[in-house]
Design a protein around this motif. Structure first.
Motif, PDB file in Angstrom:
ATOM      1  N   THR A 185      -3.190   3.320 -14.157  1.00  0.00           N
ATOM      2  CA  THR A 185      -2.787   4.141 -13.036  1.00  0.00           C
ATOM      3  C   THR A 185      -4.020   4.504 -12.392  1.00  0.00           C
ATOM      4  OG1 THR A 185      -1.007   4.833 -14.350  1.00  0.00           O
ATOM      5  CG2 THR A 185      -1.937   6.421 -12.523  1.00  0.00           C
ATOM      6  N   ASN A 186      -5.294   4.611 -13.220  1.00  0.00           N
ATOM      7  CA  ASN A 186      -6.430   4.752 -12.458  1.00  0.00           C
ATOM      8  C   ASN A 186      -6.948   3.979 -11.578  1.00  0.00           C
ATOM      9  OD1 ASN A 186      -6.441   7.366 -13.879  1.00  0.00           O
ATOM     10  ND2 ASN A 186      -7.992   6.556 -15.459  1.00  0.00           N
ATOM     11  N   VAL A 187      -6.952   2.470 -11.950  1.00  0.00           N
ATOM     12  CA  VAL A 187      -7.243   1.478 -11.213  1.00  0.00           C
ATOM     13  C   VAL A 187      -6.203   1.501  -9.810  1.00  0.00           C
ATOM     14  CG1 VAL A 187      -7.435  -1.041 -10.956  1.00  0.00           C
ATOM     15  CG2 VAL A 187      -8.046  -0.024 -13.012  1.00  0.00           C
ATOM     16  N   VAL A 188      -4.822   1.515 -10.172  1.00  0.00           N
ATOM     17  CA  VAL A 188      -4.031   1.310  -8.838  1.00  0.00           C
ATOM     18  C   VAL A 188      -4.315   2.384  -7.974  1.00  0.00           C
ATOM     19  CG1 VAL A 188      -1.750   1.659  -8.524  1.00  0.00           C
ATOM     20  CG2 VAL A 188      -2.446   0.429 -10.310  1.00  0.00           C
ATOM     21  N   ALA A 189      -4.718   3.593  -8.783  1.00  0.00           N
ATOM     22  CA  ALA A 189      -4.881   4.683  -7.712  1.00  0.00           C
ATOM     23  C   ALA A 189      -6.037   4.762  -6.559  1.00  0.00           C
ATOM     24  CB  ALA A 189      -4.902   6.033  -8.586  1.00  0.00           C
ATOM     25  N   ARG A 190      -6.988   3.734  -6.970  1.00  0.00           N
ATOM     26  CA  ARG A 190      -8.085   3.462  -6.172  1.00  0.00           C
ATOM     27  C   ARG A 190      -7.834   2.577  -5.164  1.00  0.00           C
ATOM     28  NH1 ARG A 190     -11.471   3.087 -11.491  1.00  0.00           N
ATOM     29  NH2 ARG A 190     -11.068   1.049 -11.294  1.00  0.00           N
ATOM     30  N   HIS A 191      -6.696   2.040  -5.168  1.00  0.00           N
ATOM     31  CA  HIS A 191      -6.248   0.856  -4.100  1.00  0.00           C
ATOM     32  C   HIS A 191      -5.040   1.455  -3.462  1.00  0.00           C
ATOM     33  CE1 HIS A 191      -9.363  -2.214  -5.445  1.00  0.00           C
ATOM     34  NE2 HIS A 191      -9.127  -1.661  -6.611  1.00  0.00           N
ATOM     35  N   PHE A 192      -4.232   2.496  -3.862  1.00  0.00           N
ATOM     36  CA  PHE A 192      -2.969   2.620  -3.187  1.00  0.00           C
ATOM     37  C   PHE A 192      -2.884   4.011  -3.142  1.00  0.00           C
ATOM     38  CE2 PHE A 192      -2.399  -1.474  -5.102  1.00  0.00           C
ATOM     39  CZ  PHE A 192      -1.585  -2.133  -4.295  1.00  0.00           C
ATOM     40  N   ASP A 193      -2.441   4.699  -1.888  1.00  0.00           N
ATOM     41  CA  ASP A 193      -2.212   6.193  -1.747  1.00  0.00           C
ATOM     42  C   ASP A 193      -0.853   6.491  -2.457  1.00  0.00           C
ATOM     43  OD1 ASP A 193      -4.089   6.609  -0.285  1.00  0.00           O
ATOM     44  OD2 ASP A 193      -3.245   5.902   1.586  1.00  0.00           O
ATOM     45  N   GLU A 194      -1.001   7.251  -3.409  1.00  0.00           N
ATOM     46  CA  GLU A 194       0.281   7.559  -4.128  1.00  0.00           C
ATOM     47  C   GLU A 194       0.661   9.054  -3.766  1.00  0.00           C
ATOM     48  OE1 GLU A 194       2.288   6.437  -6.325  1.00  0.00           O
ATOM     49  OE2 GLU A 194       1.447   4.425  -6.438  1.00  0.00           O
ATOM     50  N   PRO A 195       1.814   9.217  -3.078  1.00  0.00           N
ATOM     51  CA  PRO A 195       2.403  10.726  -2.872  1.00  0.00           C
ATOM     52  C   PRO A 195       2.667  11.413  -4.250  1.00  0.00           C
ATOM     53  CG  PRO A 195       3.992   9.028  -2.089  1.00  0.00           C
ATOM     54  CD  PRO A 195       2.712   8.396  -2.570  1.00  0.00           C
ATOM     55  N   ALA A 259       2.330  -7.305  -4.532  1.00  0.00           N
ATOM     56  CA  ALA A 259       2.485  -8.149  -3.650  1.00  0.00           C
ATOM     57  C   ALA A 259       2.326  -8.148  -2.227  1.00  0.00           C
ATOM     58  CB  ALA A 259       4.355  -8.373  -3.965  1.00  0.00           C
ATOM     59  N   THR A 260       1.817  -6.646  -2.060  1.00  0.00           N
ATOM     60  CA  THR A 260       1.484  -6.204  -0.522  1.00  0.00           C
ATOM     61  C   THR A 260       0.018  -6.545  -0.361  1.00  0.00           C
ATOM     62  OG1 THR A 260       0.670  -3.926  -1.102  1.00  0.00           O
ATOM     63  CG2 THR A 260       3.120  -4.556  -0.531  1.00  0.00           C
ATOM     64  N   LEU A 261      -0.797  -7.119  -1.386  1.00  0.00           N
ATOM     65  CA  LEU A 261      -2.244  -7.468  -1.304  1.00  0.00           C
ATOM     66  C   LEU A 261      -2.522  -8.911  -0.875  1.00  0.00           C
ATOM     67  CD1 LEU A 261      -3.482  -5.490  -4.309  1.00  0.00           C
ATOM     68  CD2 LEU A 261      -3.403  -4.534  -1.893  1.00  0.00           C
ATOM     69  N   SER A 262      -3.815  -9.038  -0.419  1.00  0.00           N
ATOM     70  CA  SER A 262      -4.092 -10.343  -0.230  1.00  0.00           C
ATOM     71  C   SER A 262      -4.504 -10.881  -1.541  1.00  0.00           C
ATOM     72  CB  SER A 262      -5.422 -10.317   1.069  1.00  0.00           C
ATOM     73  OG  SER A 262      -6.235  -9.644   0.300  1.00  0.00           O
ATOM     74  N   ALA A 263      -4.753 -12.345  -1.595  1.00  0.00           N
ATOM     75  CA  ALA A 263      -5.518 -12.894  -2.590  1.00  0.00           C
ATOM     76  C   ALA A 263      -6.632 -12.305  -3.298  1.00  0.00           C
ATOM     77  CB  ALA A 263      -5.151 -14.304  -2.628  1.00  0.00           C
ATOM     78  N   GLN A 264      -7.461 -11.965  -2.191  1.00  0.00           N
ATOM     79  CA  GLN A 264      -8.829 -11.525  -2.603  1.00  0.00           C
ATOM     80  C   GLN A 264      -8.640  -9.991  -3.014  1.00  0.00           C
ATOM     81  OE1 GLN A 264     -11.278 -11.441   0.692  1.00  0.00           O
ATOM     82  NE2 GLN A 264     -13.256 -10.909  -0.492  1.00  0.00           N
ATOM     83  N   GLN A 265      -7.953  -9.292  -2.534  1.00  0.00           N
ATOM     84  CA  GLN A 265      -7.622  -7.762  -2.960  1.00  0.00           C
ATOM     85  C   GLN A 265      -6.900  -7.911  -4.338  1.00  0.00           C
ATOM     86  OE1 GLN A 265      -5.266  -6.496   0.384  1.00  0.00           O
ATOM     87  NE2 GLN A 265      -6.998  -5.147   1.143  1.00  0.00           N
ATOM     88  N   ALA A 266      -6.014  -8.839  -4.504  1.00  0.00           N
ATOM     89  CA  ALA A 266      -5.247  -8.730  -5.831  1.00  0.00           C
ATOM     90  C   ALA A 266      -6.402  -9.196  -6.863  1.00  0.00           C
ATOM     91  CB  ALA A 266      -4.144  -9.658  -5.753  1.00  0.00           C
ATOM     92  N   ASP A 267      -7.057 -10.061  -6.582  1.00  0.00           N
ATOM     93  CA  ASP A 267      -8.148 -10.740  -7.792  1.00  0.00           C
ATOM     94  C   ASP A 267      -9.189  -9.377  -7.997  1.00  0.00           C
ATOM     95  OD1 ASP A 267      -9.412 -12.705  -9.158  1.00  0.00           O
ATOM     96  OD2 ASP A 267     -10.953 -12.166  -7.773  1.00  0.00           O
ATOM     97  N   LEU A 268      -9.347  -8.517  -7.073  1.00  0.00           N
ATOM     98  CA  LEU A 268     -10.116  -7.442  -7.198  1.00  0.00           C
ATOM     99  C   LEU A 268      -9.512  -6.410  -8.196  1.00  0.00           C
ATOM    100  CD1 LEU A 268     -12.721  -5.646  -6.732  1.00  0.00           C
ATOM    101  CD2 LEU A 268     -11.711  -4.674  -4.805  1.00  0.00           C
ATOM    102  N   VAL A 269      -8.295  -6.140  -7.784  1.00  0.00           N
ATOM    103  CA  VAL A 269      -7.433  -5.110  -8.805  1.00  0.00           C
ATOM    104  C   VAL A 269      -7.470  -5.755 -10.112  1.00  0.00           C
ATOM    105  CG1 VAL A 269      -5.402  -4.295  -9.069  1.00  0.00           C
ATOM    106  CG2 VAL A 269      -5.981  -4.233  -6.955  1.00  0.00           C
ATOM    107  N   THR A 270      -7.209  -7.250 -10.475  1.00  0.00           N
ATOM    108  CA  THR A 270      -7.112  -7.689 -11.554  1.00  0.00           C
ATOM    109  C   THR A 270      -8.378  -7.493 -12.309  1.00  0.00           C
ATOM    110  OG1 THR A 270      -5.491  -9.482 -10.694  1.00  0.00           O
ATOM    111  CG2 THR A 270      -6.895 -10.070 -12.834  1.00  0.00           C
TER     112      THR A 270
END
Length: 303
Positions: A185-195, A259-270
């Protein structure tokens, strides 16, 4: 006149709220349907991870050989199939889930393991298609938090349990006590806005407040309700990379975000996710400290 107008406003608001809840529930079911394939894919690992929770339910519900047991929201087959091994050939387990794809996955796994004492039924928890007093015990592992109508579901579990039988449920304790959840959750929160979410809506930590589900089970008709904290480790022979594959595939919400991220962004999250959890992988094997709540009550004896 003011009373009538206010009543109409209240009725309209309630109707709007009901529609929002219905839409949310449909969305949750859609996510579970789309996730069923991945839960089947990772079933072996998931079974190992939550084996201590399954054993806690068996212990607290007093499940023994020869009994008939109902598993509500059994997903892709656990704890149903482990309980089937416990009750043996003289006993039986009925595995239910609201999602047909999950029930099908559970049935495939039962056949693979050669279990003949398990029945399968697609049904909602708040509308169980069984006669009253059908089962010696009823259990639910990590499903109660997602019930659209939790009180109605608990009443149904009590109804179909025999007099004196146990109803036992396992739920997540608070998020901050469970790095298996909050690390990602902490990682995801750095890349996505969560209402901010509705704390009463279906979700993993809906009943994390101690006493909340216990009180609801009492309202559902159970007696001698008790809860206990279960501390254990979510452990399995998987690496951080394998863990991330499992987490990112079995979570519908996470799959959709990635699925909304570019390949580069998804790789960073991974890469960030695997680094975030690395401390919980001594010798490259998963071992997250975890804390859950086990709530158990009894069906009253009919006088």
């Amino acid at each position: 006149m003011h009373v009538i107008i206010n009543a109409r406003k209240a009725s309209a608001a309630a109707g709007k709220s009901a529609k929002v809840n219905e839409t949310h529930n449909d969305e949750v079911l859609r996510e579970w349907r789309e996730s069923a394939f991945y839960w089947q894919k990772h079933l072996g690992t998931i079974r190992t991870m939550f084996e201590p929770v399954t054993q806690a339910l068996i212990e607290d519900a007093g499940i023994v050989e020869g009994q008939s047991v109902l598993d509500v929201a059994g997903g892709s087959g656990e704890p149903s199939l482990t309980i089937a091994e416990t009750v043996g050939a003289r006993g039986s387990v009925t595995c239910t889930d609201a999602v047909a794809e999950m029930v099908a996955a559970a049935e495939v796994e039962a056949q693979r393991r050669g279990l003949k004492n398990v029945k399968f039924e697609q049904c909602a928890a708040d509308s169980l298609p069984f006669e009253s007093k059908s089962f010696d015990a009823a259990v639910c592992r990590l499903g109660a938090m997602f019930f659209p109508e939790p009180l109605a579901a608990l009443r149904e579990m009590v109804r179909v349990t025999k007099d004196g039988g146990a109803i036992s449920l396992a739920i997540w304790d608070k998020s901050e006590l469970n790095p298996f959840c909050y690390a990602i959750t902490n990682v995801v929160a750095r890349h996505f806005d969560e209402p901010p979410g509705n704390p009463n809506a279906p979700g993993a930590f809906r009943f994390a407040e101690h006493g909340a589900l216990a009180a609801l089970l009492e309202d559902g008709g159970a007696i001698r309700v008790k809860e206990r904290v279960l501390k254990f480790h979510i452990a399995a022979p998987v690496s951080p990379k394998e863990f991330w594959v499992m987490r990112s595939e079995t979570s519908g919400t996470l799959r959709e975000k990635l699925a909304t991220l570019s390949a580069q962004q998804a790789d960073l999250v991974t890469r960030e996710a695997q680094e975030e959890v690395r401390t919980f992988f001594p010798n490259n094997r998963m071992s997250f400290p975890a804390q859950m709540i086990i709530v158990t009550g009894r069906k009253p004896q009919e006088r």
